[in-house]
Design a protein around this motif. Structure first.
Motif, PDB file in Angstrom:
ATOM      1  N   ALA A  69      10.908   8.783  -9.723  1.00  0.00           N
ATOM      2  CA  ALA A  69       9.941   7.957 -10.385  1.00  0.00           C
ATOM      3  C   ALA A  69      10.249   6.440 -10.230  1.00  0.00           C
ATOM      4  CB  ALA A  69       9.598   8.141 -11.912  1.00  0.00           C
ATOM      5  N   PHE A  70      11.390   6.065 -10.208  1.00  0.00           N
ATOM      6  CA  PHE A  70      11.973   4.781 -10.160  1.00  0.00           C
ATOM      7  C   PHE A  70      12.155   4.206  -8.574  1.00  0.00           C
ATOM      8  CE2 PHE A  70      13.944   6.354 -14.014  1.00  0.00           C
ATOM      9  CZ  PHE A  70      13.787   5.299 -14.823  1.00  0.00           C
ATOM     10  N   THR A  71      11.862   5.155  -7.859  1.00  0.00           N
ATOM     11  CA  THR A  71      11.892   4.720  -6.346  1.00  0.00           C
ATOM     12  C   THR A  71      10.677   3.477  -5.872  1.00  0.00           C
ATOM     13  OG1 THR A  71      12.414   7.080  -5.669  1.00  0.00           O
ATOM     14  CG2 THR A  71      11.696   5.654  -3.878  1.00  0.00           C
ATOM     15  N   PRO A  72       9.607   3.606  -6.392  1.00  0.00           N
ATOM     16  CA  PRO A  72       8.699   2.360  -6.151  1.00  0.00           C
ATOM     17  C   PRO A  72       9.189   0.974  -6.474  1.00  0.00           C
ATOM     18  CG  PRO A  72       7.334   4.366  -6.904  1.00  0.00           C
ATOM     19  CD  PRO A  72       8.867   4.613  -7.004  1.00  0.00           C
ATOM     20  N   THR A  73       9.595   1.041  -7.566  1.00  0.00           N
ATOM     21  CA  THR A  73      10.285  -0.150  -8.252  1.00  0.00           C
ATOM     22  C   THR A  73      11.505  -0.485  -7.238  1.00  0.00           C
ATOM     23  OG1 THR A  73       9.625   0.548 -10.437  1.00  0.00           O
ATOM     24  CG2 THR A  73      11.090  -1.191 -10.140  1.00  0.00           C
ATOM     25  N   ILE A  74      12.348   0.362  -7.206  1.00  0.00           N
ATOM     26  CA  ILE A  74      13.455  -0.027  -6.259  1.00  0.00           C
ATOM     27  C   ILE A  74      12.987  -0.656  -4.655  1.00  0.00           C
ATOM     28  CG2 ILE A  74      15.631   0.978  -5.128  1.00  0.00           C
ATOM     29  CD1 ILE A  74      15.819   2.882  -7.386  1.00  0.00           C
ATOM     30  N   LEU A  75      12.309   0.066  -4.207  1.00  0.00           N
ATOM     31  CA  LEU A  75      11.632  -0.386  -3.029  1.00  0.00           C
ATOM     32  C   LEU A  75      10.868  -1.835  -3.155  1.00  0.00           C
ATOM     33  CD1 LEU A  75      10.024   2.982  -1.328  1.00  0.00           C
ATOM     34  CD2 LEU A  75      12.201   1.830  -0.522  1.00  0.00           C
ATOM     35  N   PHE A  76      10.201  -1.958  -4.174  1.00  0.00           N
ATOM     36  CA  PHE A  76       9.695  -3.149  -4.329  1.00  0.00           C
ATOM     37  C   PHE A  76      10.726  -4.287  -4.439  1.00  0.00           C
ATOM     38  CE2 PHE A  76       7.773  -6.497  -6.534  1.00  0.00           C
ATOM     39  CZ  PHE A  76       6.364  -6.751  -6.171  1.00  0.00           C
ATOM     40  N   THR A  77      11.700  -3.844  -5.339  1.00  0.00           N
ATOM     41  CA  THR A  77      12.741  -4.998  -5.483  1.00  0.00           C
ATOM     42  C   THR A  77      13.537  -5.270  -4.159  1.00  0.00           C
ATOM     43  OG1 THR A  77      12.864  -3.991  -7.995  1.00  0.00           O
ATOM     44  CG2 THR A  77      14.822  -5.617  -6.863  1.00  0.00           C
ATOM     45  N   LEU A  78      13.515  -4.472  -3.334  1.00  0.00           N
ATOM     46  CA  LEU A  78      14.577  -4.471  -2.031  1.00  0.00           C
ATOM     47  C   LEU A  78      13.579  -5.277  -0.966  1.00  0.00           C
ATOM     48  CD1 LEU A  78      16.488  -1.147  -2.054  1.00  0.00           C
ATOM     49  CD2 LEU A  78      17.268  -3.447  -2.817  1.00  0.00           C
ATOM     50  N   LEU A  79      12.379  -4.836  -0.673  1.00  0.00           N
ATOM     51  CA  LEU A  79      11.548  -5.230   0.164  1.00  0.00           C
ATOM     52  C   LEU A  79      10.816  -6.460   0.118  1.00  0.00           C
ATOM     53  CD1 LEU A  79      10.256  -1.581   1.456  1.00  0.00           C
ATOM     54  CD2 LEU A  79      12.246  -2.936   2.545  1.00  0.00           C
ATOM     55  N   VAL A  80       9.817  -6.458  -1.186  1.00  0.00           N
ATOM     56  CA  VAL A  80       8.851  -7.681  -1.254  1.00  0.00           C
ATOM     57  C   VAL A  80       9.496  -9.094  -1.385  1.00  0.00           C
ATOM     58  CG1 VAL A  80       6.995  -8.525  -2.354  1.00  0.00           C
ATOM     59  CG2 VAL A  80       7.132  -6.072  -1.992  1.00  0.00           C
ATOM     60  N   PRO A  81      10.578  -9.196  -2.245  1.00  0.00           N
ATOM     61  CA  PRO A  81      11.256 -10.695  -2.219  1.00  0.00           C
ATOM     62  C   PRO A  81      11.828 -11.170  -0.962  1.00  0.00           C
ATOM     63  CG  PRO A  81      11.979  -9.178  -4.181  1.00  0.00           C
ATOM     64  CD  PRO A  81      11.222  -8.064  -3.244  1.00  0.00           C
ATOM     65  N   THR A  83       0.780  -1.280  -0.088  1.00  0.00           N
ATOM     66  CA  THR A  83       0.053  -0.053  -0.036  1.00  0.00           C
ATOM     67  C   THR A  83       0.910   1.188   0.069  1.00  0.00           C
ATOM     68  OG1 THR A  83      -1.672  -1.231   1.240  1.00  0.00           O
ATOM     69  CG2 THR A  83      -1.919   1.006   1.094  1.00  0.00           C
ATOM     70  N   GLY A  84       2.060   1.130   0.739  1.00  0.00           N
ATOM     71  CA  GLY A  84       2.645   2.480   0.765  1.00  0.00           C
ATOM     72  C   GLY A  84       3.541   2.629  -0.452  1.00  0.00           C
ATOM     73  N   ILE A  85       3.915   1.597  -1.250  1.00  0.00           N
ATOM     74  CA  ILE A  85       4.588   1.655  -2.582  1.00  0.00           C
ATOM     75  C   ILE A  85       3.574   2.258  -3.411  1.00  0.00           C
ATOM     76  CG2 ILE A  85       5.385   0.331  -4.519  1.00  0.00           C
ATOM     77  CD1 ILE A  85       6.877  -1.426  -2.406  1.00  0.00           C
ATOM     78  N   PHE A  86       2.227   1.688  -3.325  1.00  0.00           N
ATOM     79  CA  PHE A  86       1.120   2.242  -4.316  1.00  0.00           C
ATOM     80  C   PHE A  86       1.081   3.742  -4.106  1.00  0.00           C
ATOM     81  CE2 PHE A  86      -3.562   3.182  -3.982  1.00  0.00           C
ATOM     82  CZ  PHE A  86      -3.622   2.989  -5.182  1.00  0.00           C
ATOM     83  N   VAL A  87       0.950   4.167  -2.848  1.00  0.00           N
ATOM     84  CA  VAL A  87       0.626   5.567  -2.625  1.00  0.00           C
ATOM     85  C   VAL A  87       1.892   6.355  -3.157  1.00  0.00           C
ATOM     86  CG1 VAL A  87       0.232   7.453  -1.058  1.00  0.00           C
ATOM     87  CG2 VAL A  87      -0.885   5.043  -0.676  1.00  0.00           C
ATOM     88  N   LEU A  88       3.074   5.855  -2.994  1.00  0.00           N
ATOM     89  CA  LEU A  88       4.154   6.687  -3.468  1.00  0.00           C
ATOM     90  C   LEU A  88       4.250   6.489  -5.122  1.00  0.00           C
ATOM     91  CD1 LEU A  88       7.088   7.751  -2.898  1.00  0.00           C
ATOM     92  CD2 LEU A  88       7.970   5.454  -2.916  1.00  0.00           C
ATOM     93  N   GLU A  89       3.972   5.380  -5.701  1.00  0.00           N
ATOM     94  CA  GLU A  89       4.085   5.515  -7.372  1.00  0.00           C
ATOM     95  C   GLU A  89       2.973   6.117  -7.841  1.00  0.00           C
ATOM     96  OE1 GLU A  89       3.007   3.817 -10.910  1.00  0.00           O
ATOM     97  OE2 GLU A  89       2.001   3.460  -9.058  1.00  0.00           O
TER      98      GLU A  89
END
Length: 751
Positions: free
Chosen positions: A309-321, A287-293
C-alpha cells in the motif's frame, strides 16, 4: 553603531569544493587577483566606497559597498528624469540637495538605486557588475543586509496584532514594491476567503451535496475577487507612483539586442513541444500511480500486501519531484534562450511554463478521482481485476511449461510454505471475487483527497518553510562548533572562531562592534535568496483548490482561511529570519499570476458545472444534513447507468450532456465576467481619488514642461494679449462689412 553598508558583493576567489592542482591554483589566484582589483577599481571610480573582508569559508571575500550622499542624489535625479521621459507619474523621490535632506529616501529606494546602479548594464548607465556573467564569473551574488531592528518589530506586530494592523507602507519602505504587493495580495485574499468559508460552513451543515447554489455563489465570488484585485493593482500603482514601471525597467545582461523579432517568437513557440512532452510524462506517471493506488493495491493479497500500500507514495516521492526538478531546469534554459529583454517578461514566461506542470501535479489526482474513480470505479476495478488475474494465469502457465516451481520463501500464500510446486490453480495473489473487489472501493476518496490537499499538505509546507530551515541550520552550526545561530539573531552559544590577522582584535567597544557586525554579515551571506515566485505559486494553487474543487468538500475554504492566517505570518518570519533580504523591485502588478487566477476562475466554471450535473442527489427525500459523499461509489456508478438496459449508451449521453453544460458555463462565465468587470470599474475606479490623482499627475507633468518653455497651458486663468498688425489685405473690405446686425435690426423693427 555599525557603518552603513548598502550592498554586499560576494566574491569567490576559489570555487567552492574545487580540488585543483598547484598549477591550477596558481592560475586561479592570478585570475582572482585581476578580477578583484578590477571590481574594486570599478566601484571606486564610479564614486562608491568599497572595502573587502574575509568571508566564512576559504576563498570567499565580502566586498562591502556604500554610496555617498552626493552620488545618491545623482542617482535620484537620473531616475526622476527617466520617469518623466517614459511617461511615469513623477516619483516622490527628491531631486535636489535641499529636498534630499528634508525628505530622506526610504531604505528600499536607497537599496534599489544603489543595487540597480551596480548591476545594470552600461547601456542603462550601470556598472555592469552582473554575477556569474562572463566578465564577472567570480562574483557569486550581490545582496543587501537585513535591518534587524525592523525585523524584530515586524515579527512582533505579526504575532500580537491582527493582519489589518500591520502598515503596508512600512513593508514597502523596507522591502520594496514587489514584496509589499505580495503581502497586500495575501492579506486581501485572506480577507476575501471569509465569504466562501462562511458559505462552506452553512452548506456543509445545512445544504445538500454538490449544491448548484453553492457552486454558483462560489464561481461569482472567484470572478469578483479576481476582477477586484485587477482594480486594486491599478489603484496601488497610482498610489505608489509605479504605474507603467515596466517602461523604465533595466535590460537583462544576456539580452541579444539585434535578434530579429520573428526568431524570438519562434524560440518561444519551440518551447511548446517540450512543455507538452513533460506534461505527457507527468500525466502518465500520475495516472499510473492513481491506478496503482486506487485499484491494484486493493486487489493484491499476496505476500507483504500491507506494505504494498505504500508503493504509490514511494513512487510519487521518487519520480514526481525529480521530474519537476528536471523540467524546472529545462524551463529556465528555454526561457533564457528566448532572449527576453527585461526581467519582468522573462519571469512571466517562466511562470507560465512552471505553473502549467505544477497545476497538473496539484489537480490531476482530484480530476481522476472525480471523473474516473467515482463514476466508473466499479468498471475500472473489474477491468484491472480481469487483466491482473489473466496476467497471473498466463505467467503461471508459462512457468508450468518450463517446469519452474516456487519455493517456500517466494510462495507464502499459495502453496503453504512446503516448497511444493504450485500450479495455475494455486494462484492466490489477486482478489478474484467481483463482489469483494467492489466492496474495496472507497466511498469517501474525494473528501479524503481534499482534506489531504487543503490540510495535511499545507501543514507540511509550513513546516518545510519555517521548521526545517531551523533544524538544518542548527545541525550545521553544531557540526561546525559554533552553537545555534540564525540569520536574524545575535547568536546563541559560544562561537569558536579564530580572528584573522587583519580583523580588529582589541577589547575596545569599536573593535567588538565591528567583529559582531562582520559575523552578522557572514551569517546572512550563508542564507538562501528569497524568491517571491514560490509564495505566489503556493497561493494561486490554493485558490485553485477552493475555486475548482470545494464543491466536493465545502469546508475547503475554511481550511484555506485558517492556513493563510498562519501563512501571512510565516512568510514574514521566513523573510526576516530564513532568507536574505529581498532586493527591492519596482512593479505595478503581480504579473502572470493574475492571468493564472483568471484561467483558474474560467476552469472552475467548467469543473463546478460538471460536478454538480454528474453528482447532485436525485433523491429529493435526502436528509438535509447529508452534505458529504455518503453514497457508495458503486451507487453513483449505478446512477450513471440509470437508463437501463443500454447502460453504456446512457453513460455516454450523460457525459456528453455534462460536456455541453460545461461549455455553456464557459460562455456564461465570459458574459458574467464582463458584467462584473464593468460594474466594479464604475464602482471602484471611476471617480476615485486615485483616478483623479493619475489624471492630475499626468497633466501636471505636461504643464511643468510647457511652463519651462514659457508657454501657457489650456485652462490657466491668464489674460492673453495679442498684437495687431497692419499687413496689407486685398479682402479688407470683405472682413470689415458685417450684415448680421442689420438683419437682426430689421427683424426687431418688423416685429
Amino acid at each position: 553603531m555599525p557603518p552603513r553598508v548598502d550592498v554586499v558583493i560576494v566574491f569567490r576567489a576559489i570555487p567552492k569544493g574545487a580540488n585543483f592542482s598547484k598549477d591550477e591554483v596558481r592560475q586561479n589566484a592570478v585570475k582572482a587577483e585581476k578580477q578583484y582589483s578590477k571590481l574594486i577599481e570599478t566601484l571606486t571610480r564610479a564614486g562608491l566606497k568599497a572595502v573587502g573582508r574575509r568571508g566564512e569559508s576559504q576563498g570567499q571575500i565580502l566586498v562591502l559597498v556604500t554610496c555617498p550622499q552626493n552620488m545618491l542624489a545623482n542617482l535620484v535625479c537620473y531616475e526622476r528624469n527617466s520617469d518623466f521621459l517614459y511617461g511615469l507619474p513623477m516619483s516622490k523621490l527628491p531631486s535636489t540637495g535641499n529636498e534630499f535632506e528634508s525628505t530622506p529616501l526610504s531604505p528600499a529606494d536607497r537599496i534599489r538605486l544603489v543595487h540597480g546602479f551596480i548591476s545594470s548594464t552600461p547601456e542603462d548607465r550601470g556598472l555592469g557588475i552582473i554575477p556569474r556573467s562572463k566578465e564577472w564569473d567570480l562574483v557569486e551574488s550581490i545582496m543587501v543586509l537585513h535591518d534587524h531592528d525592523f525585523n524584530d518589530q515586524w515579527i512582533h506586530l505579526w504575532t500580537r496584532h491582527r493582519i489589518a494592523n500591520v502598515e503596508l507602507e512600512k513593508i514597502r519602505d523596507q522591502f520594496g514594491d514587489s514584496v509589499a504587493l505580495y503581502f497586500f495580495f495575501l492579506t486581501a485574499y485572506t480577507r476575501a476567503l471569509i465569504f466562501p468559508a462562511a458559505l462552506g460552513v452553512i452548506f456543509y451543515f445545512y445544504g445538500t451535496p454538490y449544491s448548484a447554489l453553492y457552486s454558483t455563489l462560489l464561481l461569482l465570488w472567484s470572478i469578483v475577487f479576481v476582477e477586484w484585485w485587477r482594480l486594486q493593482e491599478r489603484i496601488l500603482s497610482v498610489r505608489w507612483c509605479t504605474r507603467g514601471s515596466w517602461r523604465v525597467e533595466k535590460r537583462r545582461a544576456d539580452h541579444i539586442p539585434n535578434l530579429p523579432w520573428w526568431k524570438q517568437e519562434m524560440r518561444m513557440v519551440a518551447s511548446i513541444p517540450i512543455i507538452l512532452l513533460f506534461a505527457t510524462i507527468l500525466a502518465a506517471i500520475l495516472t499510473g500511480i492513481f491506478v496503482l493506488e486506487a485499484f491494484v493495491t486493493h486487489l493484491y493479497k499476496g505476500p507483504g500486501h500491507k506494505y504494498v500500500a505504500f508503493t504509490p507514495t514511494i513512487l510519487f516521492t521518487l519520480l514526481v519531484p525529480r521530474l519537476l526538478a528536471i523540467y524546472q531546469k529545462r524551463a529556465n534554459n528555454f526561457t533564457d534562450w528566448e532572449n527576453h529583454s527585461h526581467q519582468s517578461s522573462h519571469s512571466s514566461s517562466l511562470s507560465i511554463k512552471v505553473f502549467t506542470l505544477s497545476a497538473m501535479n496539484a489537480y490531476l489526482g482530484l480530476a481522476l478521482s472525480a471523473f474516473v474513480y467515482v463514476p466508473f470505479g466499479e468498471s475500472v476495478m473489474h477491468f484491472v481485476q480481469f487483466h491482473l488475474f489473466n496476467g497471473g494465469l498466463h505467467a503461471l502457465a508459462l512457468l508450468d511449461k518450463f517446469n519452474v516451481s516456487f519455493n517456500a520463501t517466494s510462495n507464502l500464500g499459495a502453496g503453504g510454505g512446503h516448497g511444493e510446486k504450485v500450479g495455475v490453480a494455486g494462484l492466490d495473489l489477486w482478489e478474484s471475487d467481483r463482489r469483494s473487489a467492489r466492496r474495496k472501493l472507497n466511498p469517501s476518496r474525494l473528501q479524503e483527497q481534499m482534506f489531504a490537499f487543503t490540510v495535511t499538505n499545507q501543514v507540511v509546507d509550513t513546516f518545510m518553510e519555517i521548521g526545517l530551515p531551523y533544524i538544518l541550520r542548527a545541525v550545521e552550526s553544531f557540526r561546525s562548533g559554533k552553537g545555534f545561530r540564525n540569520g536574524n539573531s545575535k547568536g546563541h552559544g559560544k562561537k569558536k572562531r579564530v580572528a584573522f590577522d587583519d580583523e580588529p582584535v582589541g577589547q575596545d567597544a569599536h573593535g567588538r562592534e565591528e567583529r559582531e557586525f562582520l559575523e552578522h554579515i557572514r551569517s546572512e551571506v550563508a542564507l538562501p535568496e528569497y524568491d517571491v515566485f514560490s509564495d505566489y505559486g503556493e497561493m494561486v494553487t490554493q485558490f485553485g483548490y477552493v475555486a475548482l474543487w470545494s464543491t466536493i468538500w465545502p469546508l475547503a475554504p475554511v481550511m484555506a482561511l485558517l492556513n493563510n492566517y498562519i501563512e501571512v505570518r510565516s512568510d514574514a518570519f521566513k523573510i526576516a529570519v530564513h532568507t536574505r533580504r529581498p532586493i527591492p523591485v519596482r512593479t505595478d502588478t503581480i504579473g502572470p499570476w493574475l492571468e493564472s487566477l483568471s484561467f483558474l476562475t474560467w476552469l472552475s466554471a467548467l469543473t463546478n458545472s460538471a460536478l454538480v450535473y454528474l453528482f447532485r442527489p436525485h433523491d429529493h427525500h435526502a436528509h438535509p444534513l447529508e452534505t458529504t459523499m455518503n453514497a457508495d461509489v458503486t451507487d453513483i456508478s449505478q446512477h450513471l447507468k440509470h437508463h437501463q438496459p443500454n447502460g453504456l449508451a446512457a453513460t455516454r449521453e450523460l457525459l456528453m450532456s455534462a460536456l455541453l453544460i460545461a461549455l455553456f458555463a464557459s460562455h456564461g462565465y465570459l458574459v458574467v465576467r464582463a458584467a462584473i468587470r464593468h460594474i466594479l470599474n464604475r464602482a471602484i475606479w471611476t471617480g476615485s481619488k486615485e483616478m483623479k490623482e493619475a489624471e492630475r499627475t499626468e497633466r501636471e507633468v505636461k504643464e511643468k514642461y510647457l511652463s519651462s518653455l514659457g508657454q501657457v497651458a489650456p485652462g490657466d486663468n491668464v489674460k492673453l494679449e495679442y498684437e495687431t498688425t497692419n499687413e496689407k489685405d486685398d479682402w479688407a473690405n470683405f472682413w470689415a462689412t458685417d450684415e448680421g446686425m442689420n438683419d437682426i435690426g430689421k427683424m426687431v423693427k418688423d416685429a
